[in-house]
Write an enzyme that holds these catalytic residues in place. Structure first.
Site, mmCIF file in Angstrom:
data_model
loop_
_atom_site.group_PDB
_atom_site.id
_atom_site.type_symbol
_atom_site.label_atom_id
_atom_site.label_comp_id
_atom_site.label_asym_id
_atom_site.label_seq_id
_atom_site.Cartn_x
_atom_site.Cartn_y
_atom_site.Cartn_z
ATOM 1 N N ASP A 1 0.559 -1.120 -0.050
ATOM 2 C CA ASP A 1 -0.128 -0.319 0.130
ATOM 3 C C ASP A 1 0.489 1.364 -0.142
ATOM 4 O O ASP A 1 2.333 1.256 0.655
ATOM 5 C CB ASP A 1 -0.997 0.176 1.106
ATOM 6 C CG ASP A 1 -1.854 0.986 1.331
ATOM 7 O OD1 ASP A 1 -2.987 0.548 0.116
ATOM 8 O OD2 ASP A 1 -1.673 2.070 1.524
HETATM 9 C C1 LIG Z 1 3.146 8.727 -6.314
HETATM 10 C C2 LIG Z 1 2.670 7.765 -7.232
HETATM 11 C C3 LIG Z 1 1.800 6.238 -7.148
HETATM 12 N N1 LIG Z 1 1.385 5.712 -7.770
HETATM 13 C C4 LIG Z 1 0.506 4.204 -7.356
HETATM 14 C C5 LIG Z 1 1.233 3.210 -6.729
HETATM 15 C C6 LIG Z 1 -0.421 2.556 -6.819
HETATM 16 O O1 LIG Z 1 -0.763 1.914 -7.421
HETATM 17 C C7 LIG Z 1 -0.908 3.529 -6.241
HETATM 18 C C8 LIG Z 1 -1.853 4.151 -5.068
HETATM 19 O O2 LIG Z 1 -2.936 3.220 -4.249
HETATM 20 P P1 LIG Z 1 -2.250 1.907 -3.370
HETATM 21 O O3 LIG Z 1 -4.255 1.795 -3.157
HETATM 22 O O4 LIG Z 1 -1.662 1.346 -2.496
HETATM 23 O O5 LIG Z 1 -2.467 0.865 -4.897
HETATM 24 P P2 LIG Z 1 -3.725 0.192 -5.543
HETATM 25 O O6 LIG Z 1 -4.879 0.736 -5.389
HETATM 26 O O7 LIG Z 1 -3.011 1.028 -7.307
HETATM 27 O O8 LIG Z 1 -3.672 -1.341 -5.948
HETATM 28 P P3 LIG Z 1 -3.718 -2.443 -4.652
HETATM 29 O O9 LIG Z 1 -4.619 -1.478 -3.533
HETATM 30 O O10 LIG Z 1 -4.458 -3.834 -5.598
HETATM 31 O O11 LIG Z 1 -2.528 -3.155 -4.582
HETATM 32 O O12 LIG Z 1 -0.593 4.745 -6.663
HETATM 33 C C9 LIG Z 1 2.083 6.342 -8.498
HETATM 34 O O13 LIG Z 1 1.805 4.931 -9.645
HETATM 35 N N2 LIG Z 1 3.008 6.701 -8.683
HETATM 36 C C10 LIG Z 1 3.857 7.960 -8.516
HETATM 37 O O14 LIG Z 1 4.520 8.809 -8.467
#
Ligand SMILES: Cc1cn([C@H]2C[C@H](O)[C@@H](COP(=O)(O)OP(=O)(O)OP(=O)(O)O)O2)c(=O)[nH]c1=O
Length: 258
Positions: A81
């Site tokens: 997460d």
């Molecule tokens: C800050 C930042 C976050 N992110 C993404 C990573 C995570 O996928 C998302 C944060 O949401 P999460 O809730 O951590 O994950 P998710 O909903 O994508 O997937 P799951 O719950 O099924 O594991 O933001 C980027 O891709 N680039 C960035 O620069």
């Protein structure tokens, strides 16, 4: 053989784990949505660690209770997460365009922290092989009770019991669970109004914590980072690889106890 399962729907996490050279399957968890527990009361480090555990435990529990295993495989389930933290506020994925605009205004022209929590759950083949026997049924019953409670929307403490099967197996020394997190400091250049508007008009912010993608168009506004880049994108690759190695080191003592 040990099989890897990524308990995440994030395409970025799929890519990062792929780069590490592991072969794995993807089984996303919707446990986060099932819970009523208010994780926002927790500081960012605790919050991402707890949520990564909930996601990994949800997938590990279904695996223990339902999966048909091939020749008694062991499994490592990976949950993660990611959140952005700025001035004590935690930014998750923006709800809508206005929320995305608010987040970008908050983070531009300064630095913030990105936290990713990860939980690894190692399930030895013996547990899966023993599902049909008396002890396996005990866990099956516990799982059914928990599911019924969630369906009926009962009390908050009960609905937040997700992961209790994993916790009880852990207490009995039958699993290995490792939870950790990494923090990366990200500095963002000042942005003018047109740049903020232009950015939130792209589709990029809406499935990303903090409303931006360091790996995408937002790279134009990144001044510098302090910490692991892949941690910002959703999975701290180097730390993850070393924690998986550590899990294998621990399996020797675990296997003696089963
Ligand atoms: C800050 C930042 C976050 N992110 C993404 C990573 C995570 O996928 C998302 C944060 O949401 P999460 O809730 O951590 O994950 P998710 O909903 O994508 O997937 P799951 O719950 O099924 O594991 O933001 C980027 O891709 N680039 C960035 O620069």
């Amino acid at each position: 053989m040990t099989k890897y399962i990524l308990a995440s729907a994030s395409p970025r996490r799929v890519e990062i784990l792929g780069h590490l050279g592991f072969e794995f399957t993807v089984e996303p968890s919707d446990a986060e949505d099932k819970l009523k527990k208010d994780f926002n009361k927790l500081p960012p480090k605790e919050k991402v660690e707890e949520l990564s555990f909930i996601k990994a435990a949800d997938v590990a529990e279904s695996l223990i209770l339902t999966k048909e295993t091939e020749e008694g495989d062991a499994y490592i389930v990976i949950g993660a997460d990611t959140v952005v933290a700025v001035d004590g506020e935690i930014l998750e994925k923006p709800r809508d365009r206005a929320d995305a605009g608010r987040m970008i205004e908050l983070i531009q022209g300064r630095s913030h922290d990105v936290y990713t929590g990860v939980t690894l759950i190692y399930i030895p083949k013996n547990i899966l092989e023993n599902r049909g026997v008396k002890e396996g049924n005990k866990y099956l019953e516990l799982f059914k009770i928990l599911e019924n409670q969630m369906n009926e929307g009962e009390k908050e403490e009960e609905t937040s019991e997700l992961g209790s099967i994993i916790k009880s197996l852990l207490n009995e020394n039958k699993l290995i669970v490792r939870t950790f997190s990494e923090k990366t400091e990200v500095s963002v250049y000042p942005m003018n109004e047109a740049e903020v508007e232009g950015y939130i008009s792209t589709l990029e912010p809406y499935d990303k914590a903090g409303g931006y993608a360091i790996q995408g168009r937002f790279s134009a506004y990144i001044e510098k980072i302090n910490g692991d880049y892949s941690n910002v994108v959703g999975l701290p690759a180097g730390r993850l690889y070393h924690e998986i190695k550590e899990v294998y080191r621990c399996t020797t003592s675990l296997l003696k106890t089963i």
